[in-house]
Enzyme design. Structure first.
Site, PDB file in Angstrom:
ATOM      1  N   ARG A   1     -56.585  -4.609  54.880  1.00 21.18           N
ATOM      2  CA  ARG A   1     -55.322  -4.679  54.026  1.00 21.18           C
ATOM      3  C   ARG A   1     -55.222  -3.791  53.008  1.00 21.18           C
ATOM      4  O   ARG A   1     -54.453  -3.256  52.406  1.00 21.18           O
ATOM      5  CB  ARG A   1     -55.039  -6.140  53.552  1.00 21.18           C
ATOM      6  CG  ARG A   1     -54.560  -7.025  54.737  1.00 21.18           C
ATOM      7  CD  ARG A   1     -54.127  -8.348  54.163  1.00 21.18           C
ATOM      8  NE  ARG A   1     -54.035  -9.474  54.777  1.00 21.18           N
ATOM      9  CZ  ARG A   1     -54.633 -10.608  54.525  1.00 21.18           C
ATOM     10  NH1 ARG A   1     -55.210 -10.679  53.437  1.00 21.18           N
ATOM     11  NH2 ARG A   1     -54.797 -11.558  55.377  1.00 21.18           N
TER      12      ARG A   1
ATOM     13  N   ARG B   1     -59.044 -20.098  56.790  1.00 24.78           N
ATOM     14  CA  ARG B   1     -58.107 -19.334  57.353  1.00 24.78           C
ATOM     15  C   ARG B   1     -58.675 -18.218  58.204  1.00 24.78           C
ATOM     16  O   ARG B   1     -59.476 -17.564  57.700  1.00 24.78           O
ATOM     17  CB  ARG B   1     -57.063 -18.908  56.633  1.00 24.78           C
ATOM     18  CG  ARG B   1     -55.938 -19.979  55.963  1.00 24.78           C
ATOM     19  CD  ARG B   1     -55.131 -19.663  54.655  1.00 24.78           C
ATOM     20  NE  ARG B   1     -54.953 -18.173  54.741  1.00 24.78           N
ATOM     21  CZ  ARG B   1     -54.081 -17.820  53.930  1.00 24.78           C
ATOM     22  NH1 ARG B   1     -53.648 -18.478  52.698  1.00 24.78           N
ATOM     23  NH2 ARG B   1     -53.755 -16.376  53.601  1.00 24.78           N
TER      24      ARG B   1
ATOM     25  N   ARG C   1     -41.773   1.370  49.021  1.00 25.66           N
ATOM     26  CA  ARG C   1     -43.303   1.803  49.642  1.00 25.66           C
ATOM     27  C   ARG C   1     -43.300   3.418  49.752  1.00 25.66           C
ATOM     28  O   ARG C   1     -44.418   3.953  49.843  1.00 25.66           O
ATOM     29  CB  ARG C   1     -43.301   1.264  50.857  1.00 25.66           C
ATOM     30  CG  ARG C   1     -43.755  -0.136  50.888  1.00 25.66           C
ATOM     31  CD  ARG C   1     -44.923  -0.622  52.041  1.00 25.66           C
ATOM     32  NE  ARG C   1     -45.591  -1.517  51.663  1.00 25.66           N
ATOM     33  CZ  ARG C   1     -45.289  -2.872  52.357  1.00 25.66           C
ATOM     34  NH1 ARG C   1     -44.402  -3.060  53.283  1.00 25.66           N
ATOM     35  NH2 ARG C   1     -45.808  -4.111  52.201  1.00 25.66           N
TER      36      ARG C   1
ATOM     37  N   ARG D   1     -63.009 -18.576  50.310  1.00 25.47           N
ATOM     38  CA  ARG D   1     -62.092 -19.847  50.243  1.00 25.47           C
ATOM     39  C   ARG D   1     -62.027 -20.874  51.389  1.00 25.47           C
ATOM     40  O   ARG D   1     -62.503 -20.184  52.505  1.00 25.47           O
ATOM     41  CB  ARG D   1     -60.503 -19.449  50.094  1.00 25.47           C
ATOM     42  CG  ARG D   1     -60.101 -18.361  49.076  1.00 25.47           C
ATOM     43  CD  ARG D   1     -58.761 -18.099  49.137  1.00 25.47           C
ATOM     44  NE  ARG D   1     -58.211 -17.475  49.953  1.00 25.47           N
ATOM     45  CZ  ARG D   1     -57.042 -16.546  49.943  1.00 25.47           C
ATOM     46  NH1 ARG D   1     -56.312 -16.555  48.668  1.00 25.47           N
ATOM     47  NH2 ARG D   1     -56.677 -15.892  50.963  1.00 25.47           N
TER      48      ARG D   1
ATOM     49  N   LYS E   1     -49.931 -11.813  43.644  1.00 20.74           N
ATOM     50  CA  LYS E   1     -48.595 -11.508  43.529  1.00 20.74           C
ATOM     51  C   LYS E   1     -47.838 -12.535  43.476  1.00 20.74           C
ATOM     52  O   LYS E   1     -46.694 -12.880  42.858  1.00 20.74           O
ATOM     53  CB  LYS E   1     -48.324 -10.243  44.448  1.00 20.74           C
ATOM     54  CG  LYS E   1     -48.298  -8.931  43.942  1.00 20.74           C
ATOM     55  CD  LYS E   1     -47.775  -7.973  45.071  1.00 20.74           C
ATOM     56  CE  LYS E   1     -48.195  -8.263  46.223  1.00 20.74           C
ATOM     57  NZ  LYS E   1     -47.650  -7.550  47.316  1.00 20.74           N
TER      58      LYS E   1
END
Ligand SMILES: [Zn+2]
Length: 219
Positions: free
Chosen positions: A173, A162, A89, A128, A15
């Site tokens: 999430r 990370r 939301r 990643r 996004k």
């Protein structure tokens, strides 16, 4: 005419990347609720001070405050299109958005849903890593180093990840997104506003699909 769209998708769906492109290519601003709250608090605006006090008490900032912030932003960028991210939301917030837009003679044009495959998203995010020295980004599957364990750019052998790029965080999430954000989709589907785009496609392809949807709206 300035378009007003909602960009929906879980963290990691791309996004932010797509919103940045829209801001650069079209006269649009991204209204991300999280960023707006942080900025208003930092800038010490009246709404920011109110929000700060509430957050310091560990409470959730009310719809009224979020609406006031969005109203401020819409007025500051009255000639630009808006990309809503993180709001609405709930059905209640969706109604608040209608009022905010209506008061300004604007309307919601599209709800763009970036559809992701959860397992694929986990693979994308957990793979990643970046070079600890020069910051070049890599991915175990999609963009490995040419020589295993050596940075293509600076030849460093130190890499970092990370801490929240792990499977558990991604799945949590995703569950939050399903529980908190997806429920507003039926409201907009009934109004014929939802366009679902494959968020797992290449970044350029996703951008092209979004552009095609926006270009349909000749206003
Ligand atoms: Zn490097």
């Amino acid at each position: 005419m300035a378009l007003n769209i909602i960009l929906l998708g879980p963290p990691g769906a791309g996004k932010g990347t797509q919103a940045a492109r829209l801001q650069a290519m079209r006269r649009m601003v991204q209204l991300s609720t999280g960023d707006m709250l942080r900025e208003a608090v930092a800038a010490g605006t009246p709404v920011g001070l109110q929000a700060k006090a509430i957050m310091e008490r560990g409470e959730l900032v009310s719809d009224a405050i979020v609406s006031a912030l969005i109203g401020e932003r819409l007025d500051a960028a009255a000639d630009k299109g808006a990309i809503f991210d993180g709001f609405p939301r709930t059905g209640h917030q969706a109604e608040a958005l209608e009022i905010l837009l209506g008061q300004r003679g604007r309307q919601l044009d599209h709800v763009i849903e970036l559809v992701v495959d959860e397992d694929e998203l986990v693979k994308r995010i957990t793979g990643r890593f970046t070079c600890a020295k020069c910051g070049t980004g890599y991915h175990e599957t999609f963009r490995p180093t040419k020589v295993p364990g050596v940075c293509d750019v600076c030849a460093s052998t130190e890499f970092k990840r990370r801490p929240d790029d792990n499977e558990q965080t991604v799945r949590t999430r995703m569950a939050e997104y399903r529980a908190k954000t997806e429920p507003i989709l039926p409201i907009y589907r009934a109004r014929g506003l939802v366009r679902s785009i494959d968020g797992m496609a290449a970044m350029d392809d996703v951008a092209a699909e979004i552009a095609a949807v926006l270009d349909e709206t000749a206003r």
